[in-house]
Design a protein around this motif. Structure first.
Motif, PDB file in Angstrom:
ATOM      1  N   LYS A 194       0.819  -1.211   0.000  1.00  0.00           N
ATOM      2  CA  LYS A 194       0.000   0.000   0.000  1.00  0.00           C
ATOM      3  C   LYS A 194       0.854   1.263   0.000  1.00  0.00           C
ATOM      4  O   LYS A 194       1.926   1.308   0.615  1.00  0.00           O
ATOM      5  CB  LYS A 194      -0.907   0.000   1.233  1.00  0.00           C
ATOM      6  N   PRO A 195       0.390   2.328  -0.651  1.00  0.00           N
ATOM      7  CA  PRO A 195       1.032   3.637  -0.504  1.00  0.00           C
ATOM      8  C   PRO A 195       0.769   4.202   0.889  1.00  0.00           C
ATOM      9  O   PRO A 195      -0.123   3.747   1.604  1.00  0.00           O
ATOM     10  CB  PRO A 195       0.345   4.498  -1.572  1.00  0.00           C
ATOM     11  N   ILE A 196       1.546   5.209   1.276  1.00  0.00           N
ATOM     12  CA  ILE A 196       1.306   5.917   2.534  1.00  0.00           C
ATOM     13  C   ILE A 196       1.246   7.414   2.257  1.00  0.00           C
ATOM     14  O   ILE A 196       1.846   7.907   1.298  1.00  0.00           O
ATOM     15  CB  ILE A 196       2.376   5.620   3.602  1.00  0.00           C
ATOM     16  N   ARG A 197       0.496   8.138   3.105  1.00  0.00           N
ATOM     17  CA  ARG A 197       0.481   9.592   3.046  1.00  0.00           C
ATOM     18  C   ARG A 197       1.311  10.128   4.207  1.00  0.00           C
ATOM     19  O   ARG A 197       1.068   9.783   5.367  1.00  0.00           O
ATOM     20  CB  ARG A 197      -0.944  10.141   3.117  1.00  0.00           C
ATOM     21  N   LEU A 198       2.281  10.981   3.889  1.00  0.00           N
ATOM     22  CA  LEU A 198       3.140  11.552   4.905  1.00  0.00           C
ATOM     23  C   LEU A 198       2.439  12.699   5.637  1.00  0.00           C
ATOM     24  O   LEU A 198       1.407  13.198   5.196  1.00  0.00           O
ATOM     25  CB  LEU A 198       4.439  12.066   4.278  1.00  0.00           C
ATOM     26  N   SER A 199       3.038  13.135   6.733  1.00  0.00           N
ATOM     27  CA  SER A 199       2.481  14.249   7.500  1.00  0.00           C
ATOM     28  C   SER A 199       2.466  15.538   6.686  1.00  0.00           C
ATOM     29  O   SER A 199       1.702  16.459   6.978  1.00  0.00           O
ATOM     30  CB  SER A 199       3.288  14.448   8.785  1.00  0.00           C
ATOM     31  N   THR A 200       3.284  15.630   5.647  1.00  0.00           N
ATOM     32  CA  THR A 200       3.316  16.799   4.764  1.00  0.00           C
ATOM     33  C   THR A 200       2.201  16.785   3.734  1.00  0.00           C
ATOM     34  O   THR A 200       2.006  17.767   3.021  1.00  0.00           O
ATOM     35  CB  THR A 200       4.651  16.860   4.017  1.00  0.00           C
ATOM     36  N   GLY A 201       1.494  15.654   3.607  1.00  0.00           N
ATOM     37  CA  GLY A 201       0.495  15.488   2.567  1.00  0.00           C
ATOM     38  C   GLY A 201       0.997  14.711   1.372  1.00  0.00           C
ATOM     39  O   GLY A 201       0.205  14.239   0.547  1.00  0.00           O
ATOM     40  N   ARG A 202       2.305  14.588   1.230  1.00  0.00           N
ATOM     41  CA  ARG A 202       2.900  13.819   0.130  1.00  0.00           C
ATOM     42  C   ARG A 202       2.469  12.362   0.205  1.00  0.00           C
ATOM     43  O   ARG A 202       2.328  11.798   1.290  1.00  0.00           O
ATOM     44  CB  ARG A 202       4.416  13.942   0.183  1.00  0.00           C
ATOM     45  N   ILE A 203       2.291  11.728  -0.959  1.00  0.00           N
ATOM     46  CA  ILE A 203       1.991  10.299  -1.036  1.00  0.00           C
ATOM     47  C   ILE A 203       3.202   9.574  -1.600  1.00  0.00           C
ATOM     48  O   ILE A 203       3.784   9.992  -2.611  1.00  0.00           O
ATOM     49  CB  ILE A 203       0.748  10.040  -1.914  1.00  0.00           C
ATOM     50  N   LEU A 204       3.590   8.493  -0.927  1.00  0.00           N
ATOM     51  CA  LEU A 204       4.682   7.632  -1.389  1.00  0.00           C
ATOM     52  C   LEU A 204       4.142   6.250  -1.703  1.00  0.00           C
ATOM     53  O   LEU A 204       3.384   5.676  -0.905  1.00  0.00           O
ATOM     54  CB  LEU A 204       5.771   7.501  -0.326  1.00  0.00           C
ATOM     55  N   ALA A 205       4.524   5.709  -2.858  1.00  0.00           N
ATOM     56  CA  ALA A 205       4.168   4.347  -3.247  1.00  0.00           C
ATOM     57  C   ALA A 205       5.457   3.579  -3.496  1.00  0.00           C
ATOM     58  O   ALA A 205       6.290   4.000  -4.308  1.00  0.00           O
ATOM     59  CB  ALA A 205       3.297   4.355  -4.512  1.00  0.00           C
ATOM     60  N   GLY A 206       5.644   2.489  -2.785  1.00  0.00           N
ATOM     61  CA  GLY A 206       6.858   1.694  -2.934  1.00  0.00           C
ATOM     62  C   GLY A 206       6.845   0.881  -4.211  1.00  0.00           C
ATOM     63  O   GLY A 206       5.930   0.086  -4.440  1.00  0.00           O
ATOM     64  N   GLY A 207       7.850   1.062  -5.057  1.00  0.00           N
ATOM     65  CA  GLY A 207       7.942   0.345  -6.329  1.00  0.00           C
ATOM     66  C   GLY A 207       9.232  -0.447  -6.424  1.00  0.00           C
ATOM     67  O   GLY A 207      10.149  -0.279  -5.615  1.00  0.00           O
ATOM     68  N   SER A 208       9.325  -1.298  -7.451  1.00  0.00           N
ATOM     69  CA  SER A 208      10.550  -2.072  -7.667  1.00  0.00           C
ATOM     70  C   SER A 208      10.545  -2.670  -9.062  1.00  0.00           C
ATOM     71  O   SER A 208       9.503  -2.795  -9.707  1.00  0.00           O
ATOM     72  CB  SER A 208      10.698  -3.183  -6.615  1.00  0.00           C
TER      73      SER A 208
END
Length: 257
Positions: A35-49
């Motif tokens: 799953k992606p996560i939303r940071l405290s800044t509002g940014r969304i990170l999705a782990g890829g490979s």
């Protein structure tokens, strides 16, 4: 490739699929398994490979609520050597043939700590769970380094729980590359992922339990994983059962889908 569809009526109808990253020729963009996560800044990170020769990971980054994405630096194991075409494993596990070639780390699972730093744990072919850290909200990452947790080149997933702020990890704690995918175990870390304590096993038969997913809310943890490649099993464990005094798995009824 990763495609997206949008619903504006709570999932009743959906738009036509659109490529997440237009013109993606290498593949792997967007969330790979976890799953992606939303940071405290509002940014969304999705782990890829990607899995070409030397397996490597990265984070896909969105600062406009998933309208556009850009890619972080790559996450690699330093000085890892792989000779093109070299087969590195044999297994009876039902996966594609290309899975038995290459080395490295894939399928990151992400979290943000109390200081706003971002971290990932990774599946690896090297016998252990690997970790990488970012000090700039996921833009760049350090080299992946091994933890003491064994990994059998099988998927893992973690969550930072809102009810206690601790990390909970679901995985197969087996060291052999393409080793047996059992047991499926739940771990907890109280020091931001530096060390891990096994709480209990959710499945222990000599069979395959794999591809875990874990989320958390104020009531506890909800977890799913593949059950013998026949079903998906779902557990919910209340937060009261996760206190340090709890030594045995609580009695919960798993749901099979």
């Amino acid at each position: 490739k990763t495609f997206t569809r949008l619903s504006e009526d709570d999932g009743l109808t959906w738009s036509e699929p659109v490529e997440l990253v237009t013109g993606d020729t290498s593949g792997g963009r967007g969330p790979v398994r976890n799953k992606p996560i939303r940071l405290s800044t509002g940014r969304i990170l999705a782990g890829g490979s990607t899995e070409h020769g030397i397996w490597q990971a990265f984070a896909d980054i969105s600062d406009d609520n998933c309208q556009s994405w850009h890619k972080s630096s790559d996450v690699k194991i330093a000085n890892l050597v792989y000779h093109k075409g070299e087969k590195t494993a044999e297994s009876d596990i039902a996966v594609s043939a290309q899975s038995f070639f290459g080395r490295g780390v894939i399928q990151p699972t992400l979290w943000e700590d109390e200081q706003g730093l971002v971290h990932m744990l990774l599946r690896s072919r090297e016998g252990f769970v690997y970790r990488s850290d970012s000090h700039d909200h996921g833009e760049s990452w350090g080299n992946a380094y091994p933890l003491e947790l064994p990994n059998n080149n099988s998927g893992l997933d973690l969550v930072r729980a809102p009810f206690d702020g601790e990390l909970y990890l679901l995985c197969n704690p087996v060291a052999a590359n393409w080793g047996v995918r059992s047991p499926m175990s739940l771990f907890r870390s109280t020091d931001n992922g530096c060390s891990w304590e096994k709480l209990f096993d959710l499945a222990t038969e000599k069979n395959e339990f794999s591809y875990p997913a874990i989320i958390a809310d104020d009531t506890g943890l909800t977890m799913t994983f593949t059950w013998k490649r026949e079903n998906i099993v779902c557990f919910h464990i209340n937060k009261e059962e996760l206190k340090p005094s709890s030594k045995n798995i609580p009695y919960v009824v798993p749901y099979l889908f």
